[in-house]
Design a protein around this motif. Structure first.
Motif, PDB file in Angstrom:
ATOM      1  N   ASN A  77       0.811  -1.218   0.000  1.00 37.87           N
ATOM      2  CA  ASN A  77       0.000   0.000   0.000  1.00 37.87           C
ATOM      3  C   ASN A  77       0.844   1.268   0.000  1.00 37.87           C
ATOM      4  OD1 ASN A  77      -2.379  -1.409  -0.087  1.00 37.87           O
ATOM      5  ND2 ASN A  77      -2.665  -1.430   2.122  1.00 37.87           N
ATOM      6  N   ARG A 128      -4.243  -8.398  -4.689  1.00 42.70           N
ATOM      7  CA  ARG A 128      -2.904  -7.869  -4.912  1.00 42.70           C
ATOM      8  C   ARG A 128      -2.947  -6.699  -5.898  1.00 42.70           C
ATOM      9  NH1 ARG A 128      -1.407 -13.099  -3.452  1.00 42.70           N
ATOM     10  NH2 ARG A 128       0.562 -13.209  -2.325  1.00 42.70           N
ATOM     11  N   TRP A 129      -2.091  -5.710  -5.642  1.00 45.52           N
ATOM     12  CA  TRP A 129      -1.942  -4.583  -6.534  1.00 45.52           C
ATOM     13  C   TRP A 129      -0.789  -4.836  -7.502  1.00 45.52           C
ATOM     14  CZ3 TRP A 129      -5.037  -0.567  -7.448  1.00 45.52           C
ATOM     15  CH2 TRP A 129      -5.970  -0.209  -6.469  1.00 45.52           C
ATOM     16  N   TYR A 130      -0.980  -4.412  -8.745  1.00 46.38           N
ATOM     17  CA  TYR A 130       0.047  -4.533  -9.776  1.00 46.38           C
ATOM     18  C   TYR A 130       0.216  -3.185 -10.474  1.00 46.38           C
ATOM     19  CZ  TYR A 130      -0.652  -9.585  -9.250  1.00 46.38           C
ATOM     20  OH  TYR A 130      -0.757 -10.860  -8.743  1.00 46.38           O
ATOM     21  N   LEU A 144       1.912   1.913  -3.377  1.00 47.06           N
ATOM     22  CA  LEU A 144       0.785   2.358  -4.179  1.00 47.06           C
ATOM     23  C   LEU A 144       0.631   3.871  -4.111  1.00 47.06           C
ATOM     24  CD1 LEU A 144      -1.761   1.782  -5.872  1.00 47.06           C
ATOM     25  CD2 LEU A 144      -3.002   1.457  -3.713  1.00 47.06           C
ATOM     26  N   VAL A 149      -2.203   1.226 -12.563  1.00 51.31           N
ATOM     27  CA  VAL A 149      -2.202   0.202 -11.517  1.00 51.31           C
ATOM     28  C   VAL A 149      -3.503  -0.592 -11.619  1.00 51.31           C
ATOM     29  CG1 VAL A 149      -0.672   1.393  -9.905  1.00 51.31           C
ATOM     30  CG2 VAL A 149      -3.124   1.854  -9.832  1.00 51.31           C
ATOM     31  N   LYS A 150      -3.429  -1.826 -11.168  1.00 45.65           N
ATOM     32  CA  LYS A 150      -4.591  -2.717 -11.257  1.00 45.65           C
ATOM     33  C   LYS A 150      -4.580  -3.642 -10.048  1.00 45.65           C
ATOM     34  CE  LYS A 150      -6.387  -6.594 -14.108  1.00 45.65           C
ATOM     35  NZ  LYS A 150      -7.795  -6.173 -14.291  1.00 45.65           N
ATOM     36  N   VAL A 151      -5.758  -3.901  -9.493  1.00 38.46           N
ATOM     37  CA  VAL A 151      -5.869  -4.849  -8.384  1.00 38.46           C
ATOM     38  C   VAL A 151      -6.496  -6.129  -8.913  1.00 38.46           C
ATOM     39  CG1 VAL A 151      -8.155  -4.028  -7.615  1.00 38.46           C
ATOM     40  CG2 VAL A 151      -6.624  -5.169  -5.991  1.00 38.46           C
TER      41      VAL A 151
END
Length: 305
Positions: free
Chosen positions: A119, A163-165, A122, A157-159
Motif C-alpha cells: 500500500n 494484490r496490486w500490480y 501504491l 495500476v490494477k488490483v
C-alpha cells in the motif's frame, strides 16, 4: 505524508458523494468528529480549497459550489461516478472501512482476507503517475534469484485477487512490464519526468486478459467454450459473477450451460477454470482442451500409489 493526504481526499469525496452536497462548515465539523481524524486535525478553508483542487486533478472529478443551495459543495455528475469501476471501488472500500472503524464492538465478527504489503508503494506510484515522474525500482521477480534495480515509468495500476500490480515502461529496455507491488523492495521518486503516451489505454490493455497476464507476443485471443453443470448451482454462480466481461451463455440446457469467452488462454485463466473442479469442462478449442487434460493427468499422478 502521501498516505495521510490520500486518506483525507477519499474521506472528502465520500462525504460529498454520500450527502449529495455539504457546506464547508458542515464538512469541517464532520472531519473534526470523524474517527478517521486520529490526529485531531482541522481543515481550514484555504486547505480545503487546496484539497479540492488536488482531488479534481487526482481523481478527474469536478466539485462545484452551489450558492443557491447554501453554498454546498457537490460532486458533478455523480451518476458517472457510480459507473466508474475504479472510483466506485475506492469509495466503497473507504465507506466499508469507515463503517467498521465506527463499529469497533463488531471487530471480532468481521473477518477479512490478509492483503500482502504494497500500500505504501501504491501511494507513491499514484503520486508518480499524477506528476509523470520516473521511479527507481528495486524489484524481486519470482523468475530471478536476485533483485534488480531499474527505472520505471508508471502507466497504470490494477488490483487482482487481493494484490496490486503496476504496469510500467522500462526506458532502459524499452519494454512494458507488470510488477506486483508486494515484490517491490525499494521505490524512489526521481526528478526525471516522462511523457505518458496518449495511445495507451489501461482498460484496453487488459481487455482480452483474465487477471493480470497480457501476452500478445506469445498467444492469440481465442474463443473458449466451457460446459458448466448445474451441480451446486455453479452456472448460477457464473451468471451472477462472470469470469470475464466477454462471457456469454451461448447454450442453456436442463442440467448444464455452455459459456463462451474471448480472451488470452493464459496460466491464470487455466488456474481459475481448474479451481471449479469437475463442474466445469473445457469444450474447445481442441488444443486448450488437450492442455487441460494433461494438467489434470499430472494432478492425478500426484495421488496415485
Amino acid at each position: 505524508m502521501a498516505k495521510d493526504m490520500f486518506k483525507k481526499y477519499i474521506w472528502i469525496v465520500n462525504k460529498l458523494y454520500t450527502t449529495g452536497g455539504i457546506s464547508y462548515k458542515e464538512l469541517a465539523k464532520a472531519w473534526e468528529n470523524s474517527i478517521q481524524n486520529d490526529e485531531g486535525s482541522t481543515i481550514p478553508k484555504r486547505t480545503f480549497d487546496d484539497y479540492r483542487n488536488a482531488i479534481e486533478n487526482t481523481f478527474d472529478l469536478n466539485i462545484s459550489c452551489d450558492a443557491s443551495d447554501g453554498y454546498k459543495y457537490k460532486l458533478c455528475d455523480a451518476e458517472s461516478l457510480r459507473k466508474d469501476t475504479v472510483k466506485s471501488w475506492l469509495l466503497n472500500s473507504f465507506a466499508v472501512n469507515n463503517c467498521i472503524q465506527e463499529s469497533r464492538r463488531l471487530k471480532q465478527r468481521i473477518l477479512f482476507e490478509r492483503i500482502p504489503s504494497g500500500n505504501e508503494s501504491l501511494m507513491r506510484i499514484i503520486q508518480a503517475m499524477q506528476e509523470n515522474k520516473t521511479i527507481r525500482l528495486t524489484y524481486q521477480s519470482f523468475h530471478h534469484s536476485q533483485p534488480s534495480t531499474f527505472p520505471a515509468e508508471p502507466y497504470c495500476v490494477k488490483v487482482f485477487k487481493q494484490r496490486w500490480y503496476m504496469v510500467a515502461h522500462n526506458p532502459e529496455k524499452n519494454c512494458i512490464g507488470i510488477y506486483a507491488l508486494d515484490r517491490i523492495q525499494r521505490l524512489e521518486l526521481t526528478d526525471e519526468t516522462f511523457t505518458f503516451p496518449e495511445t495507451f489505454d489501461a482498460e484496453a490493455y487488459f481487455r482480452d486478459s483474465y487477471g493480470i497476464m497480457v501476452t500478445p507476443e506469445e498467444l492469440d485471443v481465442e474463443t473458449i467454450r466451457i460446459k458448466v453443470s448445474d451441480k451446486n448451482n455453479k452456472r448460477k454462480y457464473l451468471r451472477l459473477l462472470p469470469l470475464h466481461h466477454s462471457q456469454e451463455e451461448t447454450e442453456r440446457h436442463s442440467d448444464y450451460s455452455v459459456f463462451t469467452y474471448r480472451l488470452y488462454p493464459t496460466y491464470d485463466f487455466f488456474q481459475e477454470i481448474l479451481s471449479h473442479g469437475g463442474e466445469v469442462e473445457v469444450l474447445s478449442p481442441e488444443w486448450i482442451r488437450k492442455e487441460f487434460k494433461e494438467l489434470i493427468e499430472d494432478m492425478l499422478r500426484q495421488y496415485l500409489p
